[in-house]
Design a protein around this motif. Structure first.
Motif, PDB file in Angstrom:
ATOM      1  N   GLY A   1       0.827  -1.207   0.000  1.00 28.98           N
ATOM      2  CA  GLY A   1       0.000   0.000   0.000  1.00 28.98           C
ATOM      3  C   GLY A   1       0.855   1.248   0.000  1.00 28.98           C
ATOM      4  O   GLY A   1       0.601   2.197  -0.736  1.00 28.98           O
TER       5      GLY A   1
ATOM      6  N   SER B   1       0.865   4.065  -2.961  1.00 33.00           N
ATOM      7  CA  SER B   1       0.342   5.411  -2.730  1.00 33.00           C
ATOM      8  C   SER B   1       1.373   6.487  -3.048  1.00 33.00           C
ATOM      9  O   SER B   1       1.038   7.651  -3.216  1.00 33.00           O
ATOM     10  CB  SER B   1      -0.106   5.554  -1.276  1.00 33.00           C
TER      11      SER B   1
ATOM     12  N   SER C   1      10.530  -2.901  -2.488  1.00 34.99           N
ATOM     13  CA  SER C   1       9.670  -2.343  -1.443  1.00 34.99           C
ATOM     14  C   SER C   1      10.439  -1.470  -0.462  1.00 34.99           C
ATOM     15  O   SER C   1       9.858  -0.927   0.460  1.00 34.99           O
ATOM     16  CB  SER C   1       8.865  -3.429  -0.741  1.00 34.99           C
TER      17      SER C   1
ATOM     18  N   GLU D   1       1.099   3.929 -14.700  1.00 33.62           N
ATOM     19  CA  GLU D   1       1.377   2.751 -13.884  1.00 33.62           C
ATOM     20  C   GLU D   1       0.479   2.740 -12.637  1.00 33.62           C
ATOM     21  O   GLU D   1      -0.103   1.729 -12.256  1.00 33.62           O
ATOM     22  CB  GLU D   1       2.848   2.812 -13.460  1.00 33.62           C
ATOM     23  N   SER D   2       0.328   3.931 -12.073  1.00 37.92           N
ATOM     24  CA  SER D   2      -0.421   4.059 -10.837  1.00 37.92           C
ATOM     25  C   SER D   2      -1.925   3.854 -11.055  1.00 37.92           C
ATOM     26  O   SER D   2      -2.607   3.252 -10.223  1.00 37.92           O
ATOM     27  CB  SER D   2      -0.130   5.450 -10.287  1.00 37.92           C
TER      28      SER D   2
ATOM     29  N   SER E   1      -2.583   0.237 -11.049  1.00 38.09           N
ATOM     30  CA  SER E   1      -2.470  -0.502  -9.791  1.00 38.09           C
ATOM     31  C   SER E   1      -3.494  -0.076  -8.737  1.00 38.09           C
ATOM     32  O   SER E   1      -3.995  -0.927  -8.009  1.00 38.09           O
ATOM     33  CB  SER E   1      -1.043  -0.418  -9.230  1.00 38.09           C
ATOM     34  N   ILE E   2      -3.828   1.212  -8.642  1.00 37.48           N
ATOM     35  CA  ILE E   2      -4.766   1.577  -7.570  1.00 37.48           C
ATOM     36  C   ILE E   2      -6.037   2.255  -8.079  1.00 37.48           C
ATOM     37  O   ILE E   2      -6.884   2.661  -7.293  1.00 37.48           O
ATOM     38  CB  ILE E   2      -4.091   2.487  -6.505  1.00 37.48           C
TER      39      ILE E   2
ATOM     40  N   ILE F   1      -4.962  11.470  -4.609  1.00 38.87           N
ATOM     41  CA  ILE F   1      -3.608  11.650  -4.075  1.00 38.87           C
ATOM     42  C   ILE F   1      -2.879  12.766  -4.821  1.00 38.87           C
ATOM     43  O   ILE F   1      -2.220  13.616  -4.219  1.00 38.87           O
ATOM     44  CB  ILE F   1      -2.796  10.330  -4.151  1.00 38.87           C
ATOM     45  N   ALA F   2      -3.041  12.775  -6.150  1.00 42.55           N
ATOM     46  CA  ALA F   2      -2.340  13.783  -6.943  1.00 42.55           C
ATOM     47  C   ALA F   2      -2.826  15.196  -6.606  1.00 42.55           C
ATOM     48  O   ALA F   2      -2.016  16.111  -6.452  1.00 42.55           O
ATOM     49  CB  ALA F   2      -2.517  13.495  -8.434  1.00 42.55           C
TER      50      ALA F   2
ATOM     51  N   VAL G   1       5.507  13.112   1.386  1.00 47.96           N
ATOM     52  CA  VAL G   1       5.808  11.698   1.156  1.00 47.96           C
ATOM     53  C   VAL G   1       5.420  10.868   2.378  1.00 47.96           C
ATOM     54  O   VAL G   1       4.799   9.802   2.253  1.00 47.96           O
ATOM     55  CB  VAL G   1       7.300  11.510   0.805  1.00 47.96           C
ATOM     56  N   PHE G   2       5.740  11.369   3.563  1.00 57.33           N
ATOM     57  CA  PHE G   2       5.369  10.643   4.787  1.00 57.33           C
ATOM     58  C   PHE G   2       3.858  10.455   4.889  1.00 57.33           C
ATOM     59  O   PHE G   2       3.369   9.367   5.196  1.00 57.33           O
ATOM     60  CB  PHE G   2       5.860  11.393   6.035  1.00 57.33           C
TER      61      PHE G   2
ATOM     62  N   ALA H   1       1.688  10.479   2.495  1.00 55.22           N
ATOM     63  CA  ALA H   1       1.237   9.538   1.473  1.00 55.22           C
ATOM     64  C   ALA H   1       1.550   8.102   1.862  1.00 55.22           C
ATOM     65  O   ALA H   1       0.730   7.198   1.659  1.00 55.22           O
ATOM     66  CB  ALA H   1       1.873   9.882   0.121  1.00 55.22           C
ATOM     67  N   LEU H   2       2.723   7.877   2.445  1.00 48.98           N
ATOM     68  CA  LEU H   2       3.092   6.519   2.881  1.00 48.98           C
ATOM     69  C   LEU H   2       2.123   6.024   3.948  1.00 48.98           C
ATOM     70  O   LEU H   2       1.662   4.882   3.914  1.00 48.98           O
ATOM     71  CB  LEU H   2       4.529   6.505   3.422  1.00 48.98           C
TER      72      LEU H   2
ATOM     73  N   TYR I   1      -0.933   7.081   4.458  1.00 47.20           N
ATOM     74  CA  TYR I   1      -2.234   6.875   3.816  1.00 47.20           C
ATOM     75  C   TYR I   1      -2.265   5.521   3.103  1.00 47.20           C
ATOM     76  O   TYR I   1      -3.225   4.751   3.233  1.00 47.20           O
ATOM     77  CB  TYR I   1      -2.497   8.000   2.817  1.00 47.20           C
ATOM     78  N   GLY I   2      -1.176   5.213   2.396  1.00 41.46           N
ATOM     79  CA  GLY I   2      -1.110   3.942   1.674  1.00 41.46           C
ATOM     80  C   GLY I   2      -1.108   2.748   2.608  1.00 41.46           C
ATOM     81  O   GLY I   2      -1.745   1.727   2.338  1.00 41.46           O
ATOM     82  N   ALA I   3      -0.362   2.875   3.716  1.00 35.83           N
ATOM     83  CA  ALA I   3      -0.277   1.769   4.662  1.00 35.83           C
ATOM     84  C   ALA I   3      -1.639   1.453   5.272  1.00 35.83           C
ATOM     85  O   ALA I   3      -1.977   0.296   5.517  1.00 35.83           O
ATOM     86  CB  ALA I   3       0.732   2.115   5.761  1.00 35.83           C
TER      87      ALA I   3
ATOM     88  N   LEU J   1      -4.719   1.355   1.489  1.00 31.91           N
ATOM     89  CA  LEU J   1      -4.672   0.668   0.195  1.00 31.91           C
ATOM     90  C   LEU J   1      -4.405  -0.826   0.349  1.00 31.91           C
ATOM     91  O   LEU J   1      -3.763  -1.246   1.275  1.00 31.91           O
ATOM     92  CB  LEU J   1      -3.603   1.306  -0.689  1.00 31.91           C
TER      93      LEU J   1
END
Lengths: 191, 176
Positions: free
Chosen positions: A109, A113, B54, B133-134, B137-138, B146-147, B165-166, B168-169, B171-173, B176
């Motif tokens: 994730g 993101s 990763s 690409e994004s 995938s999402i 996000i953009a 960036v933090f 977004a990370l 949020y993704g964790a 997503l």
């Protein structure tokens, strides 16, 4: 003090740069041009061009050269280590201790993101370079460059390094006096 | 001793042949490390590559560091990373210092302005690739969300990209 700044700049841009080399370019730009003001737009663009022309990973070429330019040999070593060491250590530690890190869902994730964020940063950087390219060339010339460049790289799959090398050679060997303004006055005189 | 030499040559050659930065060298490294020298099995390599992907930071040096460590311990790791980084960096410094020394000549100034549009094209393509690409995938909604947030935070509120960036990370964790 300067060495500490170099370390901070490259550590930050590398550890935040998910997705390999290209995704760290806007972050390095931010640190080098905007935060620490070590370089102007023009110089960064040159570094990027030469970096693209030469083989090998782009990050370490950028970090190493910029470190060298700002802080000499020590700056170079400092910048390269700040770029690569933390993640290599992580990599060795994680791979020798656990094996299924890659399947953890939240890690994926995080990875996913970050891509649109990088996309926006790259887009903004593209726009900045487009604006600053107007200082050297006229707008129609830039447009031709852009369209031809796009066709060559994206559709004919010619390596950008080759195109950059050709442009550099052209810049060196083109006679100095026939700039566009001169040729115009020449024509004017002829008629 | 011979193993360090082999490591050095292997990473030197693959990186000098791998035009196009880190990701472009991965297939070459795989071929050399797995098929020629049998240092890692194909599966090991895939796993290391997935792990490398990763983690943040450049991929070529992570792979060199890990494979070097597997093959020859800490010294092996150092040798492989050295072979990956130093030759191309040396070329880079050499070329840039020639340009820098002649930076007031018209020809060198012309180089800068000639090359700039190509850099615009390259960055534009990277932008395009990131988004396409994004979206695959999402999904397009997440990408737009996000953009847009990134653009507003970065350009309007002038927040440092590290913080974005933090966020977004995180949020993704979670999401997503």
């Amino acid at each position: 003090m300067k060495q500490k700044d170099i370390f901070v700049a490259f550590f930050r841009s590398s550890i935040l740069g998910y997705g390999g080399g290209p995704s760290t370019i806007p972050l390095i730009y931010k640190e080098v041009v905007e935060t620490f003001k070590w370089m102007k737009d023009e110089e960064f663009s040159d570094v990027l061009a030469i970096g693209n022309m030469l083989p090998g990973p782009i990050n370490t070429k950028l970090a190493g050269y910029i470190g060298y330019r700002i802080g000499g040999m020590i700056g170079m070593i400092n910048a390269v280590l700040a770029t690569i060491l933390p993640t290599i250590i992580l990599m060795i530690l994680l791979l020798t201790t656990l094996t299924s890190f890659k399947d953890i869902k939240w890690v994926n994730g995080m990875k996913e993101s970050i891509v649109p964020v990088v996309g926006v940063m790259l887009g903004v950087l593209t726009w900045q370079f487009y604006k600053s390219s107007k200082s050297g060339l006229k707008t129609p010339t830039i447009m031709i460059h852009l369209i031809v460049g796009l066709i060559l790289i994206q559709f004919l799959h010619i390596h950008p390094g080759i195109i950059i090398a050709c442009l550099l050679l052209f810049a060196v060997f083109q006679p100095v006096k026939t700039t566009s303004s001169n040729s115009k006055t020449d024509k004017g005189e002829a008629t | 001793m011979i193993i360090y030499w082999k490591l050095f040559l292997s990473f030197l050659i693959t990186n000098l042949l791998g035009y196009g930065g880190g990701p472009a060298t991965i297939p070459l490294i795989k071929n050399d490390v797995v098929n020629r020298h049998h240092w890692l099995t194909s599966l090991d390599f895939q796993e290391a590559f997935a792990m490398g992907n990763s983690l943040p930071g450049p991929i070529a040096t992570k792979m060199a560091g890990y494979i070097g460590y597997k093959v020859g311990g800490l010294i092996g790791s150092f040798v492989a990373v050295f072979a990956t980084v130093i030759p191309s960096l040396f070329l880079m410094i050499l070329m840039m210092s020639i340009l820098y020394r002649n930076r007031h000549s018209i020809r060198v100034k012309r180089m800068t302005s000639y090359v700039k549009p190509i850099i615009v094209v390259l960055l534009g393509l990277l932008t395009y690739e990131s988004f396409s690409e994004s979206i695959l995938s999402i999904g397009i909604l997440q990408v737009i969300f996000i953009a847009l947030c990134t653009f507003l935070l970065m350009e309007k509120l002038k927040i440092h990209p590290a913080i974005i960036v933090f966020v977004a990370l995180a949020y993704g964790a979670i999401n997503l």
